[in-house]
Scaffold this motif. Structure first.
Motif, mmCIF file in Angstrom:
data_model
loop_
_atom_site.group_PDB
_atom_site.id
_atom_site.type_symbol
_atom_site.label_atom_id
_atom_site.label_comp_id
_atom_site.label_asym_id
_atom_site.label_seq_id
_atom_site.Cartn_x
_atom_site.Cartn_y
_atom_site.Cartn_z
ATOM 1 N N ILE A 46 -2.910 -8.137 17.187
ATOM 2 C CA ILE A 46 -2.118 -8.102 15.958
ATOM 3 C C ILE A 46 -2.335 -6.753 15.291
ATOM 4 C CG2 ILE A 46 -1.740 -9.160 13.694
ATOM 5 C CD1 ILE A 46 -2.805 -11.766 14.819
ATOM 6 N N PRO A 47 -1.259 -6.061 14.902
ATOM 7 C CA PRO A 47 -1.447 -4.780 14.232
ATOM 8 C C PRO A 47 -2.132 -4.961 12.883
ATOM 9 C CG PRO A 47 0.849 -5.452 14.109
ATOM 10 C CD PRO A 47 0.161 -6.419 15.027
ATOM 11 N N SER A 48 -2.923 -3.995 12.498
ATOM 12 C CA SER A 48 -3.570 -4.025 11.190
ATOM 13 C C SER A 48 -2.623 -3.443 10.147
ATOM 14 C CB SER A 48 -4.857 -3.200 11.220
ATOM 15 O OG SER A 48 -4.536 -1.819 11.390
ATOM 16 N N PRO A 49 -2.855 -3.735 8.855
ATOM 17 C CA PRO A 49 -2.042 -3.102 7.814
ATOM 18 C C PRO A 49 -2.085 -1.573 7.891
ATOM 19 C CG PRO A 49 -3.259 -4.941 6.889
ATOM 20 C CD PRO A 49 -3.757 -4.756 8.293
ATOM 21 N N ASP A 50 -3.220 -1.023 8.277
ATOM 22 C CA ASP A 50 -3.333 0.434 8.402
ATOM 23 C C ASP A 50 -2.423 0.973 9.504
ATOM 24 O OD1 ASP A 50 -5.119 0.651 6.332
ATOM 25 O OD2 ASP A 50 -6.905 0.669 7.616
ATOM 26 N N GLN A 51 -2.307 0.239 10.608
ATOM 27 C CA GLN A 51 -1.411 0.667 11.693
ATOM 28 C C GLN A 51 0.041 0.635 11.240
ATOM 29 O OE1 GLN A 51 -3.074 -2.198 14.562
ATOM 30 N NE2 GLN A 51 -3.320 -0.491 15.977
ATOM 31 N N VAL A 52 0.406 -0.410 10.515
ATOM 32 C CA VAL A 52 1.781 -0.495 10.009
ATOM 33 C C VAL A 52 2.026 0.610 8.992
ATOM 34 C CG1 VAL A 52 3.477 -1.946 8.838
ATOM 35 C CG2 VAL A 52 1.820 -2.980 10.414
ATOM 36 N N GLN A 80 0.831 -1.204 0.000
ATOM 37 C CA GLN A 80 0.000 0.000 0.000
ATOM 38 C C GLN A 80 0.868 1.257 0.000
ATOM 39 O OE1 GLN A 80 -3.246 0.424 -0.454
ATOM 40 N NE2 GLN A 80 -2.936 2.646 -0.342
ATOM 41 N N ALA A 81 1.961 1.227 0.770
ATOM 42 C CA ALA A 81 2.868 2.376 0.778
ATOM 43 C C ALA A 81 3.427 2.641 -0.617
ATOM 44 C CB ALA A 81 4.005 2.137 1.771
ATOM 45 N N ARG A 82 3.749 1.588 -1.335
ATOM 46 C CA ARG A 82 4.235 1.738 -2.703
ATOM 47 C C ARG A 82 3.191 2.415 -3.583
ATOM 48 N NH1 ARG A 82 9.579 0.715 -4.697
ATOM 49 N NH2 ARG A 82 10.639 -0.301 -2.951
ATOM 50 N N ARG A 83 1.925 2.040 -3.404
ATOM 51 C CA ARG A 83 0.855 2.655 -4.195
ATOM 52 C C ARG A 83 0.733 4.146 -3.886
ATOM 53 N NH1 ARG A 83 -1.445 -2.628 -3.514
ATOM 54 N NH2 ARG A 83 -2.437 -2.072 -1.525
ATOM 55 N N GLU A 84 1.164 4.541 -2.688
ATOM 56 C CA GLU A 84 1.131 5.945 -2.299
ATOM 57 C C GLU A 84 2.409 6.685 -2.683
ATOM 58 O OE1 GLU A 84 0.268 6.299 1.845
ATOM 59 O OE2 GLU A 84 -1.668 5.277 1.695
ATOM 60 N N GLY A 85 3.325 5.965 -3.328
ATOM 61 C CA GLY A 85 4.555 6.608 -3.755
ATOM 62 C C GLY A 85 5.693 6.530 -2.757
ATOM 63 N N VAL A 86 5.514 5.796 -1.665
ATOM 64 C CA VAL A 86 6.562 5.626 -0.660
ATOM 65 C C VAL A 86 7.381 4.397 -1.029
ATOM 66 C CG1 VAL A 86 7.087 5.266 1.777
ATOM 67 C CG2 VAL A 86 5.113 6.663 1.121
ATOM 68 N N LYS A 87 8.678 4.554 -1.185
ATOM 69 C CA LYS A 87 9.549 3.441 -1.567
ATOM 70 C C LYS A 87 9.914 2.612 -0.332
ATOM 71 C CE LYS A 87 11.536 5.523 -5.715
ATOM 72 N NZ LYS A 87 12.779 5.949 -6.400
ATOM 73 N N CYS A 139 6.535 -0.539 15.572
ATOM 74 C CA CYS A 139 5.079 -0.662 15.453
ATOM 75 C C CYS A 139 4.712 -1.982 16.103
ATOM 76 C CB CYS A 139 4.657 -0.645 13.988
ATOM 77 S SG CYS A 139 2.892 -0.959 13.725
ATOM 78 N N SER A 140 4.025 -1.938 17.222
ATOM 79 C CA SER A 140 3.782 -3.186 17.942
ATOM 80 C C SER A 140 2.399 -3.228 18.561
ATOM 81 C CB SER A 140 4.832 -3.383 19.045
ATOM 82 O OG SER A 140 4.616 -2.489 20.110
ATOM 83 N N ALA A 181 0.623 3.515 8.888
ATOM 84 C CA ALA A 181 0.770 4.773 9.625
ATOM 85 C C ALA A 181 2.186 4.910 10.189
ATOM 86 C CB ALA A 181 -0.267 4.846 10.747
ATOM 87 N N SER A 182 2.759 3.803 10.657
ATOM 88 C CA SER A 182 4.136 3.831 11.174
ATOM 89 C C SER A 182 5.129 4.112 10.054
ATOM 90 C CB SER A 182 4.465 2.504 11.856
ATOM 91 O OG SER A 182 3.681 2.324 13.027
ATOM 92 N N ILE A 183 4.864 3.564 8.869
ATOM 93 C CA ILE A 183 5.730 3.824 7.721
ATOM 94 C C ILE A 183 5.693 5.307 7.358
ATOM 95 C CG2 ILE A 183 6.000 3.411 5.237
ATOM 96 C CD1 ILE A 183 5.061 0.511 5.753
#
Length: 353
Positions: A335-341, A267-274, A328-329, A343-345
């Protein structure tokens, strides 16, 4: 095409162990790994194997010690509090340089905690497991398929290096079901001239022992053991790199957390974050060199863990604190959600821009 079978993670471990040549299982029930013992109880008598539910975790690990000293492929399994009870036996096995295979399907802690999934036994597994100077090979599966393949790998490595191999899984992977095959589970065999098999008057007695009353002799044994560990560190590191070719931010996660983290990286890649991901498969030996190389490329790291932050210490050591590392813990069985991870990214990226 190899047959695909729908199996629960715990059952995949048990079936793979049987296929790896394990014919001796000693254990004690505890959630969330009891299906391993139940599977072994059903299957072992049918193949001429031994299943024994011991009177305690302490008894079961010492039964493992005895069978291992006789050169057998043997295993036990438990969950967090049970592994703590086995820790003295794990140290005796390490001090005697015999191979054994142990499974820890982690639950939340400390204490009795809860039966939900966790990764809070990382320190216990990777820093030894019991008293004294020793290491265990620690394998961290991220799928039911890896529960099977890493089980066979664990038996092979234990025999090869005369060490304990441990599967460090969590309750989610232990309980989830996925289709798997057993085609990539190649079994290796090793001669065991040291084993206690009876001399038949054809050789001198073998002695399996962890007691050395002379300090210089014990020191020599410890030095010799760590020379063997160096070989393991050089040759047996396993990891997965995902989208790391041009990554500017590296997420580090293992087990079930890595599956969540992989979704967040995509998802981060789709937002342009490498962003990219490094997933340690061997927690010991830890992929320190790989992370050190990544630190020459990326600007920051994010560790995703189901604990209060344990692997993050090894990441910081590996990169020698040359890059910021954030955590991120979730803990207690969460269990963290993909959205939580994700957000940490985003937060980690913002901190270095």
């Amino acid at each position: 095409m190899a047959e695909r079978v729908l199996m629960k993670g715990n059952e995949a471990i048990a079936e793979a162990a049987i296929r790896a040549g394990c014919r001796h299982y000693f254990g004690y029930p505890i959630t969330p790994q009891t299906e391993i013992a139940a599977y072994m109880a059903k299957k072992m008598p049918k193949i001429g194997g031994v299943f024994l539910q011991a009177e305690s975790e302490i008894a079961s690990i010492n039964m493992v010690y005895g069978a291992a000293a006789a050169g057998m492929r043997v295993m036990t399994s438990s969950s967090s509090p049970g592994i703590s009870l086995k820790s003295e036996g794990l140290s005796y096995i390490a001090g005697s340089d015999v191979p054994a295979f142990v499974v820890n399907v982690q639950r939340g802690g400390p204490g009795l905690g809860g039966i939900q999934p966790s990764q809070s036994d990382y320190f216990q597994a990777t820093k030894g497991g019991g008293h004294g100077d020793y290491r265990m090979i620690v394998l961290a599966p991220a799928s039911v398929q890896e529960m099977a393949s890493l089980t066979v790998k664990g038996f092979n490595l234990a025999d090869k290096y005369l060490m304990t191999s441990m599967i460090l899984a969590d309750g989610t992977i232990g309980q989830m079901m996925e289709p798997i095959t057993f085609e990539d589970t190649a079994v290796e065999t090793y001669d065991k001239p040291w084993a206690l098999t009876g001399t038949k008057l054809q050789r001198k007695h073998n002695i399996v022992n962890s007691l050395y009353l002379k300090a210089d002799e014990l020191e020599r044994k410890n030095f010799e053991r760590y020379e063997r560990y160096k070989i393991v560190e050089e040759n047996e590191v396993l990891y997965e790199a995902y989208m790391m070719e041009d990554a500017e931010l590296c997420v580090v996660a293992f087990g079930i957390a890595s599956r969540v983290a992989k979704n967040a990286v995509a998802q981060a890649r789709r937002e342009g974050v490498k962003a990219g991901l490094i997933r340690p498969i061997t927690l010991w030996p830890f992929p320190s060199k790989v992370l050190r190389q990544a630190a020459e490329q990326v600007k920051s790291f994010v560790c995703v863990e189901l604990n209060m932050g344990q692997m993050i210490e090894d990441v910081r050591l590996a990169i020698e604190c040359t890059r910021p590392v954030s955590l991120c813990s979730r803990t207690g069985g969460m269990i963290p959600s993909p959205d939580q991870v994700l957000a940490s990214i985003r937060e980690a990226r913002k901190g270095v821009n």
